[in-house]
Design an enzyme around this catalytic site. Sequence first.
Site, short mmCIF file in Angstrom:
data_model
loop_
_atom_site.label_atom_id
_atom_site.label_comp_id
_atom_site.label_asym_id
_atom_site.label_seq_id
_atom_site.Cartn_x
_atom_site.Cartn_y
_atom_site.Cartn_z
N ARG A 17 0.85 -1.19 0.00
CA ARG A 17 0.00 0.00 0.00
C ARG A 17 0.89 1.25 0.00
NH1 ARG A 17 -2.84 0.77 5.60
NH2 ARG A 17 -0.83 -0.19 5.94
N ASP A 69 -6.21 -3.52 -1.75
CA ASP A 69 -6.40 -2.60 -2.88
C ASP A 69 -5.29 -1.55 -2.99
OD1 ASP A 69 -6.92 -1.05 -0.70
OD2 ASP A 69 -8.98 -0.53 -1.25
N ASP A 81 7.91 -6.29 10.90
CA ASP A 81 7.89 -5.44 9.69
C ASP A 81 7.58 -3.99 10.04
OD1 ASP A 81 5.33 -6.78 10.31
OD2 ASP A 81 4.52 -5.55 8.72
#
Length: 490
Positions: A90, A122, A249
């Site tokens: 993203r 998305d 992360d």
Amino acid sequence: MSAIAFDNSYVRLPQHFFANVHPATVSNPQLIRLNRELAVELGIDPEWLGAADGLAMLSGNRLPPGAQPIAQAYAGHQFGGWVPQLGDGRAILLGEVVGSDGSRRDIQLKGSGRTPFSRGGDGKAALGPVLREYVLSEAMAALRVPTTRALAAVITGDIVRREQALPGAIFTRVASSHIRVGTFQFFYGQNDVDGLRHLADYAIERHYPEAKQAEHPYQAFLEAVIAAQAKLIAQWMHLGFIHGVMNTDNMTVSGETIDYGPCAFLDEFHPEKVFSSIDRNGRYAWSNQPVAGHWNLTRHAETLLPLLSHHGAEARAIAESALATFAGQFSNHYAAGFRAKLGLKPDSAANDVFISDTLSTLAEQKIDYTIFFRRLTQVAAGGDNERLSCLFVSADAFISWFTKWREATQPSGDDFPARLTTMRSVNPIRIPRNHRVEEAIQQAHTTGGLTAFNRLIAATAEPFEENGEFAEFELAPQPNEVVCKTFCGT
Ligand code: AMP
Ligand code: MG
């Protein structure tokens, strides 16, 4: 000449470190906010950034010459579970600039569409999380905590589908790099020792160049990352900050705070406080942050084993001895910070018991953390006790605690004025409280208005300065305003 003097080093690393990508175009970009001072620090003309070409870049619609957009590969442990490939799903790194202070920084768009690492997502961001990250990261910088920064936020004019349809937005993040523990894990997970060596050399060059001169540079690098995280996590705790999603992360090797998802500053103090809706076991609770930090650093050390020595046992011994220093370093920062907050003598280890008693008292008495240290600072400056004592449920508990505090600090001592100055410089008057952040997001969602958002940023820009104009930002939430849960917003 380009408006931004990009100087991109990450794209010169081997091809499998990243994927070349292009931001998605958006239909009707509008600027939400621009961080002009930060633009200047980066050597970017804020007038250009705020005008058509700048907005085209900040929305991903058209990039200026020199940008080389990529998505970085990384892996990570999420809540302890191994995920061999995450990566920028993203986020898109536009490139790097070397600022007026000589430091190299990444400019990254968050929410500008899919990348090869998007998995099912998305690649977009909704307005709420973008506003949240803007407020929180800039407040952290003002609180003098190492952090990624907010350069800009734009609304895209497009809808993002989550549980409901939400306005889409893009956040421009600036970081001294986006290299995470998870970036190292990506190569370690594939037994790619060449990749690890490249990445370690790159990270050393960029963040810890002094390690190159050490007898054992990779060991020095590991030690530097451990030191930076021990300090950072203690700083969070002094401010009552809960990161909320300390996955590997989301831990940088630079020592900057990154990923303002479900994070929060606590109001009423409790060591086991958790806000994140997905942290069901309290893995990243306020008091568990050093434990989580050590766990992540152990994962980091693991990835460096092939570089630390050709002999497995020797490599493990080096890693273990570096990791063993974390607890002591963290405790020293933690205690020093609380001594400063409480006005105790800076070098008195005897005060450790008093620090833990104080925190137990705050929890038992259900006292607002920030207000407590703020009022204590006022009492230390000669103010009357009433406003401090009234925070305690029990008058006896106050008297007992306050007597111990006076004994520990000796406010009549000659060296006390210097300690009072320190108290003022470490106990913030205003923090971005959850209910204020929520209020700003709600206003933007319901009316499109940004007055609450802009005012919250103004209120938290100089958190240690008295400013009656922002008095309402000092207050704890009313019972009906308390925010109990925060969400990732992905
Ligand atoms: P985070 O929880 O924000 O640390 O993100 C964890 C991983 O999920 C990262 O690899 C992100 O790039 C990815 N991710 C989060 N949200 C999205 C999204 N809307 N679309 C694609 N990837 C995402
Ligand atoms: Mg993340």
